[in-house]
Design an enzyme around this catalytic site. Structure first.
Site, PDB file in Angstrom:
ATOM      1  CE  LYS A 111      -4.156   1.792   2.232  1.00 48.26           C
ATOM      2  NZ  LYS A 111      -5.009   1.994   1.058  1.00 48.26           N
TER       3      LYS A 111
HETATM    4  N1  PMP Z   1      -7.549  -1.376  -3.406  1.00 41.87           N
HETATM    5  C1  PMP Z   1      -7.094  -0.132  -3.191  1.00 41.87           C
HETATM    6  C2  PMP Z   1      -6.422   0.605  -4.297  1.00 41.87           C
HETATM    7  C3  PMP Z   1      -7.256   0.465  -1.936  1.00 41.87           C
HETATM    8  O1  PMP Z   1      -6.807   1.712  -1.711  1.00 41.87           O
HETATM    9  C4  PMP Z   1      -7.919  -0.247  -0.914  1.00 41.87           C
HETATM   10  C5  PMP Z   1      -8.084   0.382   0.442  1.00 41.87           C
HETATM   11  N2  PMP Z   1      -6.958   0.145   1.246  1.00 41.87           N
HETATM   12  C6  PMP Z   1      -8.379  -1.544  -1.181  1.00 41.87           C
HETATM   13  C7  PMP Z   1      -8.183  -2.082  -2.445  1.00 41.87           C
HETATM   14  C8  PMP Z   1      -9.091  -2.346  -0.135  1.00 41.87           C
HETATM   15  O2  PMP Z   1      -8.238  -2.688   0.895  1.00 41.87           O
HETATM   16  P1  PMP Z   1      -8.731  -2.858   2.391  1.00 41.87           P
HETATM   17  O3  PMP Z   1      -9.969  -3.656   2.352  1.00 41.87           O
HETATM   18  O4  PMP Z   1      -7.607  -3.574   3.050  1.00 41.87           O
HETATM   19  O5  PMP Z   1      -8.983  -1.502   2.932  1.00 41.87           O
END
Ligand code: PMP
Length: 299
Positions: free
Chosen positions: A158
């Protein structure tokens, strides 16, 4: 729309080991993280005083740093404790929590080996990403920007740098009147939206793209566990955009978005239905449980 700038608020931010007054949580303009996107972050939500799946987020943060070749100088226990401390210091039981780690200013060329690693954690109230449209369904446009292949970018981190792509896609979608954009991957397959994973109900089963070049979201994994508990069949596979007309329901899953129905992707229309409603309700119920119960139900 009245904007409340993020650098001018009351409250506390955890910065490199201590809670500091909100307005004093600054970094120097000549920071490596700002110039070269050597930064990783998390997006977390707290419900009733508990940060949902906190340890999973903290571990992903640490791992995202490692993917970018740096070690965050705090343990998972310390980061968890700091996250909870930020929430409490700001008098929040419900809200959004944002840790970010970045390379500092000791060096400002592409080379980064001598930089220190910083960590900050902020928290603020954030009711619902897509407002009241969660069950009604949002309108999603088609992004011109694509998710890059795994040998071109650190796609499983991330990492702030990757959000340049999503940010541009979201900007264009909003200019066109959409709430978000569907992003394809570099092969032209369905990937995700700019901040959430995507699910399709096709032939009564749940289909979602293989997360081989984007985040395998914590919400995505939670929704898969909830669907499996409900005896739904979940199929993770490559999804071609030509299949969109075969979907009867579509929804997004992400920490900020939670479970949000989609009623339109470009020219295609969908009607939010019982599967979306069931998983949205189950998710909304799960986030209110204790961390131990969350692990028991969703792994
Ligand atoms: N894809 C992207 C590009 C994101 O920014 C997020 C949010 N973090 C997600 C998927 C979903 O991830 P999560 O469920 O861990 O928040």
């Amino acid at each position: 729309m009245t904007l409340f700038p993020f650098d001018d608020r009351d409250g506390w931010i955890w910065l490199d080991g201590a809670l500091v007054p909100w307005r004093d949580a600054r970094l120097h303009v000549l920071s490596h993280g700002l110039h070269y996107a050597s930064a990783v972050f998390e997006g977390e939500r707290a419900y009733g005083g508990n940060i949902f799946r906190l340890r999973d987020h903290t571990e992903r943060l640490i791992n995202s740093g490692r993917i970018l070749s740096f070690d965050i100088p705090w343990s998972a226990d310390q980061i968890d404790a700091a996250s909870n401390a930020v929430l409490a210091a700001n008098g929040l039981t419900d809200g959004y929590v944002r840790p970010i780690a970045w390379r500092g200013s000791e060096q400002l060329a592409v080379s980064a080996t001598g930089t220190s690693i910083h960590l900050a954690i902020g928290a603020w109230p954030w009711p619902s990403y897509f407002g009241t449209e969660r069950m009604q369904g949002i309108r999603v446009g088609e992004a011109v920007w694509r998710r890059p292949p795994p040998d071109t970018a650190p796609v499983h981190a991330k990492a702030s740098g990757l959000y340049m792509i999503g940010s541009l896609a979201k900007l264009k979608a909003e200019q066109e009147g959409y709430a978000d954009a569907l992003m394809l991957d570099w092969r032209g397959r369905v990937a995700e939206t700019t901040g959430a994973n995507i699910f399709f109900v096709i032939g009564g089963d749940l289909h979602t793209p293989d997360p081989d070049c984007f985040l395998n979201g914590i919400t995505r994994r939670t929704v898969i566990a909830l669907a499996t508990r409900n005896q739904m069949k979940v199929i993770e596979r490559a999804i071609d955009p030509a299949e969109l007309p075969t979907a009867t329901e579509v929804f997004l899953a992400g920490t900020a978005a939670e479970v949000t129905a989609v009623r339109e992707i470009g020219a295609h229309r969908f009607t939010p239905g019982t599967i979306t409603e069931t998983l949205m309700r189950d998710y909304d119920r799960l986030v209110l449980q204790s961390p131990a119960e969350v692990v028991r139900v969703a792994g």
